[in-house]
Design a protein around this motif. Structure first.
Motif, PDB file in Angstrom:
ATOM      1  N   UNK A 198       0.899  -1.076   0.065  1.00 48.17           N
ATOM      2  CA  UNK A 198      -0.141  -0.187   0.093  1.00 48.17           C
ATOM      3  C   UNK A 198       0.846   1.270   0.080  1.00 48.17           C
ATOM      4  N   UNK A 199       0.541   2.112  -1.044  1.00 45.77           N
ATOM      5  CA  UNK A 199       1.623   3.255  -1.135  1.00 45.77           C
ATOM      6  C   UNK A 199       0.539   4.698  -1.152  1.00 45.77           C
ATOM      7  N   UNK A 245       6.785  -1.735   6.136  1.00 43.93           N
ATOM      8  CA  UNK A 245       7.067  -1.315   4.944  1.00 43.93           C
ATOM      9  C   UNK A 245       5.974  -1.316   3.818  1.00 43.93           C
ATOM     10  N   UNK A 246       4.506  -1.384   4.462  1.00 45.46           N
ATOM     11  CA  UNK A 246       3.420  -1.390   3.728  1.00 45.46           C
ATOM     12  C   UNK A 246       2.881  -2.346   3.182  1.00 45.46           C
ATOM     13  N   UNK A 271      -7.837   0.529   4.362  1.00 46.15           N
ATOM     14  CA  UNK A 271      -8.194   1.862   5.132  1.00 46.15           C
ATOM     15  C   UNK A 271      -6.965   2.178   5.809  1.00 46.15           C
ATOM     16  N   UNK A 272      -6.640   3.691   5.872  1.00 41.98           N
ATOM     17  CA  UNK A 272      -5.508   4.341   6.609  1.00 41.98           C
ATOM     18  C   UNK A 272      -6.150   5.476   7.037  1.00 41.98           C
ATOM     19  N   UNK A 273      -5.789   5.970   8.412  1.00 39.54           N
ATOM     20  CA  UNK A 273      -6.518   7.238   8.919  1.00 39.54           C
ATOM     21  C   UNK A 273      -5.534   8.321   7.968  1.00 39.54           C
ATOM     22  N   UNK A 274      -6.760   9.447   7.524  1.00 37.75           N
ATOM     23  CA  UNK A 274      -5.915  10.488   6.876  1.00 37.75           C
ATOM     24  C   UNK A 274      -6.069  10.245   5.121  1.00 37.75           C
ATOM     25  N   UNK A 310       2.522   2.982   3.042  1.00 38.58           N
ATOM     26  CA  UNK A 310       1.829   3.208   4.143  1.00 38.58           C
ATOM     27  C   UNK A 310       2.081   2.088   5.130  1.00 38.58           C
ATOM     28  N   UNK A 311       2.926   2.091   6.202  1.00 37.06           N
ATOM     29  CA  UNK A 311       3.014   0.958   7.046  1.00 37.06           C
ATOM     30  C   UNK A 311       1.577   0.969   8.035  1.00 37.06           C
TER      31      UNK A 311
END
Length: 340
Positions: free
Chosen positions: A43-44, A70-71, A86-89, A52-53
């Motif tokens: 995920x990037x 390392x995502x 999902x990632x906050x932000x 995105x870790x």
């Protein structure tokens, strides 16, 4: 007649070797087939292309796991075809595993994420500043205790009571007792491990967590063999407290290895009940002492793998009696604010 015995022995040995080779080939083919059916993804950030870790991978069945530092995450061949990232932000994405290109998933940053505010502090200001301390609420009553599981998320409300305040640290109260009400003095399990948690900051939207604040977060590991009544988490960045206050959000990521690295795993185990395999939620350390509201900061919780993203209040302890009415609880965290 004398040569028949050695000949039979030689044939037996050769036959055994052939069988062993065939078994090895069958196992190798089975393993290769199973391995080829596994999926992995990275995920990037869609703009910076940075990984995105600890991104949430929701399997849409009440379970999920997180990407590593390392995502990246490896997914079992039995997972559903469509998953939610999902990632906050960031804006969430529904992804079809079979249509992934180069195993990369790009997430779009949300436009309502507030950038980190820098508070300039001169030497003169430092002399005027003072640390204001709110102590955590500690006890070891196992009848008023809450639990952790992979994907559990807590939000603690921090009010703005001091001008130009900056959050320096939070202290999380803990209970050194295991799930089965044992009187463990040092460890929750036979083999000590670390539990990774991540701290982020979200705006106050009518006493509910809103948009992500600032661009920073903090990853912290709680060691099971070093658990005491509390653990303090310090923030090196400037974390200004907005006028309306804000929420410190703590997400339970999962267990770490001996090097302190997160090891992705499913949040459930499987046991056989009456000849049928049943899934059960893995309960991991730490456990938290509860205090009856309004004591302690307002505490909300949710599970990132649930279909509902609604925040809820804690309305009963971990071990409860059916039919009994319980008050609303908070987890009485402590915190330190630097202000004038």
């Amino acid at each position: 007649m004398r040569n028949q015995k050695p000949l039979k022995l030689l044939l037996f040995v050769m036959f055994k070797k052939i069988i062993n080779v065939l078994l090895f080939l069958l196992l190798h083919i089975s393993f290769s087939k199973a391995y080829s059916q596994e999926h992995y993804l990275i995920v990037k950030d869609s703009i910076t292309k940075e990984t995105l870790p600890y991104t949430s991978i929701n399997l849409q069945n009440g379970y999920g796991l997180f990407t590593d530092e390392n995502g990246k995450v490896t997914l079992d061949k039995d997972i559903p075809k469509t998953i939610k990232i999902t990632h906050i932000g960031y804006s969430s994405r529904m992804v079809s595993i079979d249509t992934l290109i180069d195993n990369v998933v790009l997430l779009q940053p949300e436009t309502n994420v507030l950038n980190e505010m820098k508070i300039p502090v001169t030497r003169k200001d430092l002399k005027k500043r003072k640390e204001y301390v709110v102590k955590p609420s500690l006890h070891d009553n196992i009848d008023e205790m809450y639990w952790s599981s992979i994907g559990q998320q807590f939000a603690f409300y921090i009010p703005n009571e001091k001008g130009n305040g900056v959050l320096k640290s939070v202290t999380i109260p803990l209970i050194v007792k295991d799930l089965y009400q044992g009187m463990a003095d040092s460890s929750f399990e036979e083999h000590p491990y670390g539990t990774m948690v991540r701290f982020e900051f979200m705006s106050n939207s009518d006493k509910l967590p809103g948009a992500k604040l600032y661009g920073c977060d903090k990853v912290f590991v709680i060691q099971s063999d070093k658990v005491s009544q509390k653990v303090e988490v310090k923030f090196e960045e400037s974390i200004p407290v907005p006028d309306e206050g804000f929420f410190v959000v703590m997400t339970v990521i999962g267990k770490t290895n001996e090097k302190g690295e997160y090891v992705p795993e499913m949040p459930y185990g499987v046991r056989e009940v009456h000849g049928e395999k049943k899934k059960f939620i893995k309960i991991i350390l730490p456990n938290y002492p509860l205090v009856e509201a309004p004591k302690g900061p307002l505490t909300l919780f949710r599970h990132v793998f649930d279909s509902s993203e609604k925040w809820r209040k804690i309305d009963r302890p971990m071990v409860y009696k059916k039919g009994k009415e319980y008050p609303v609880y908070n987890i009485g965290i402590g915190y330190v604010i630097s202000a004038y």
